[in-house]
Enzyme design. Structure first.
Site, short mmCIF file in Angstrom:
data_model
loop_
_atom_site.label_atom_id
_atom_site.label_comp_id
_atom_site.label_asym_id
_atom_site.label_seq_id
_atom_site.Cartn_x
_atom_site.Cartn_y
_atom_site.Cartn_z
N HIS A 145 -4.28 -4.97 13.44
CA HIS A 145 -4.63 -4.88 12.05
C HIS A 145 -3.44 -5.26 11.16
O HIS A 145 -2.21 -5.03 11.47
CB HIS A 145 -4.94 -3.52 11.50
CG HIS A 145 -6.25 -3.06 12.23
ND1 HIS A 145 -7.32 -3.39 11.49
CD2 HIS A 145 -6.47 -2.40 13.37
CE1 HIS A 145 -8.57 -3.02 12.10
NE2 HIS A 145 -8.07 -2.30 13.38
N HIS A 202 -9.83 -1.95 23.47
CA HIS A 202 -10.38 -0.61 23.55
C HIS A 202 -11.80 -0.79 22.73
O HIS A 202 -12.29 -2.03 22.24
CB HIS A 202 -9.68 0.61 22.42
CG HIS A 202 -9.36 0.05 20.98
ND1 HIS A 202 -8.61 -0.84 20.86
CD2 HIS A 202 -9.99 0.97 19.91
CE1 HIS A 202 -8.56 -0.88 19.13
NE2 HIS A 202 -9.40 0.04 18.96
N ASP A 237 -14.68 -3.01 15.80
CA ASP A 237 -13.94 -4.07 15.00
C ASP A 237 -12.94 -4.84 15.91
O ASP A 237 -12.29 -5.65 15.68
CB ASP A 237 -13.31 -3.72 13.80
CG ASP A 237 -12.26 -2.50 14.08
OD1 ASP A 237 -12.51 -1.81 15.11
OD2 ASP A 237 -11.17 -2.48 13.62
N HIS A 238 -13.18 -4.53 17.34
CA HIS A 238 -12.51 -5.33 18.37
C HIS A 238 -13.25 -6.10 19.52
O HIS A 238 -12.99 -6.67 20.26
CB HIS A 238 -11.53 -4.29 19.04
CG HIS A 238 -10.52 -3.81 18.06
ND1 HIS A 238 -9.08 -4.21 18.32
CD2 HIS A 238 -10.46 -2.94 17.08
CE1 HIS A 238 -8.55 -3.71 17.20
NE2 HIS A 238 -9.15 -3.14 16.49
N HIS A 260 -13.88 0.09 20.15
CA HIS A 260 -14.05 0.14 18.68
C HIS A 260 -14.87 -1.23 18.29
O HIS A 260 -14.28 -2.42 18.54
CB HIS A 260 -12.91 0.42 17.53
CG HIS A 260 -12.61 1.90 17.69
ND1 HIS A 260 -11.21 2.22 17.29
CD2 HIS A 260 -13.20 3.09 18.16
CE1 HIS A 260 -11.39 3.62 17.26
NE2 HIS A 260 -12.60 4.17 17.84
N HIS A 300 -5.19 6.70 20.25
CA HIS A 300 -6.23 6.20 19.13
C HIS A 300 -7.86 6.27 19.64
O HIS A 300 -8.55 7.09 18.81
CB HIS A 300 -5.96 4.77 18.92
CG HIS A 300 -6.83 3.93 17.99
ND1 HIS A 300 -6.66 4.28 16.58
CD2 HIS A 300 -7.80 3.01 18.15
CE1 HIS A 300 -7.83 3.57 16.05
NE2 HIS A 300 -8.37 2.86 17.05
N ASP A 315 -4.46 -1.20 18.54
CA ASP A 315 -4.50 0.02 17.70
C ASP A 315 -3.45 1.27 18.04
O ASP A 315 -3.79 2.40 17.69
CB ASP A 315 -5.76 0.40 17.05
CG ASP A 315 -6.58 -0.56 16.23
OD1 ASP A 315 -6.07 -1.86 16.15
OD2 ASP A 315 -7.81 -0.28 16.16
ZN ZN Z 1 -9.51 1.04 16.83
#
Ligand code: ZN
Length: 257
Positions: free
Chosen positions: A171, A56, A60-61, A58, A114, A133
């Site tokens: 995570h 996805h 942080d990915h 985001h 999400h 996530d």
């Molecule tokens: Zn995420």
């Protein structure tokens, strides 16, 4: 020969995962939260990534992707529905597409909730699920872009997979998730045992990832919102599973573990 898998801790609590097909030498990186830790893990293993699989949009990915792409020339595959927000994509996919990494093959699941376009990768032969996530160990992602009921449907899709599926999530949230889970499923013996094990694992500074889907089905309240025991524990006896799920997702949002 089975796939070789390496878990790579990134940033403060993210994970990237490396998956190698021993027959062809092809290597996939699943999400790239940062380039530093991922490149270090690749160099240590003497592996060269051929594919980057994105779950996805985001930051942080995906934020390490440009550096990896520039260094290795790997092909970047990710969710069609988020392509405009992931500028590095070479190939856009959605359910029921499949992705090949050398001789390994992953099926794509659309798992909105999400984010609206979140996808998961399931390597059926290798029994590996990359859930990022959507499904966490003892938890699930926040329903940021879709109602919680939509995320519940996405989790039901993953719940159909076999118990011996090995689940990698995005995570290390398992300790807080375990403490929260006990508040909504307090009489679940399997959960109590798992939560105690998680406390020890984290006290030793070790990852709790991966888990098996069988463990999640037995202990993760977000896969068990249709269990009458959970409905009763949250004061919603007889309520629809999606409503129970929504309630426990909201309780988790404000949980201070
Ligand atoms: Zn995420």
């Amino acid at each position: 020969m089975a796939a070789e898998v390496r878990l790579v801790p990134c940033l403060s609590d993210n994970y990237a995962v490396l998956v190698r097909d021993p027959a062809s030498g092809a290597v996939a990186v699943i999400d790239v939260p940062e380039e530093g830790a991922v490149i270090a893990a690749l160099e240590a293993a003497k592996w060269k990534p051929t594919h980057i699989l994105v779950t996805h949009k985001h930051a942080d990915h995906i934020q390490g992707i440009p550096a990896l792409k520039a260094r290795y020339g790997a092909k970047v595959i990710g969710p069609r529905a988020e392509a405009s927000q992931i500028p590095t994509l070479d190939v856009q996919v959605a359910e029921p597409d499949t992705v090949e990494v050398g001789g390994l093959r992953a099926k794509i699941f659309d798992t909105p909730g999400h984010t609206a376009g979140h996808i998961c990768y399931w390597f059926e032969q290798e029994k590996l699920l990359f859930a990022a996530d959507t499904l966490f160990a003892l938890g699930c992602g926040r329903a940021i872009e879709k109602p919680a009921a939509v995320l519940w449907d996405s989790l039901l899709k993953l719940r159909q997979l076999p118990d011996d599926t090995v689940v990698y999530c995005g995570h290390e949230y398992t300790l807080t998730n375990a403490r929260f889970s006990l508040t909504v499923d307090p009489n679940n013996a399997a959960l109590k045992a798992r939560a105690a094990a998680v406390e020890k694992t984290r006290a030793a500074g070790k990852p709790t990832i991966p888990s098996t889907l069988g463990e999640e089905k037995a202990t993760n309240p977000f896969l068990r919102a249709d269990d009458p025991a959970i409905a009763e524990a949250v004061g919603m006896k007889g309520a629809a599973p999606a409503a129970v799920f929504t309630e426990i997702r909201e309780r988790k949002n404000s949980f201070k573990g």
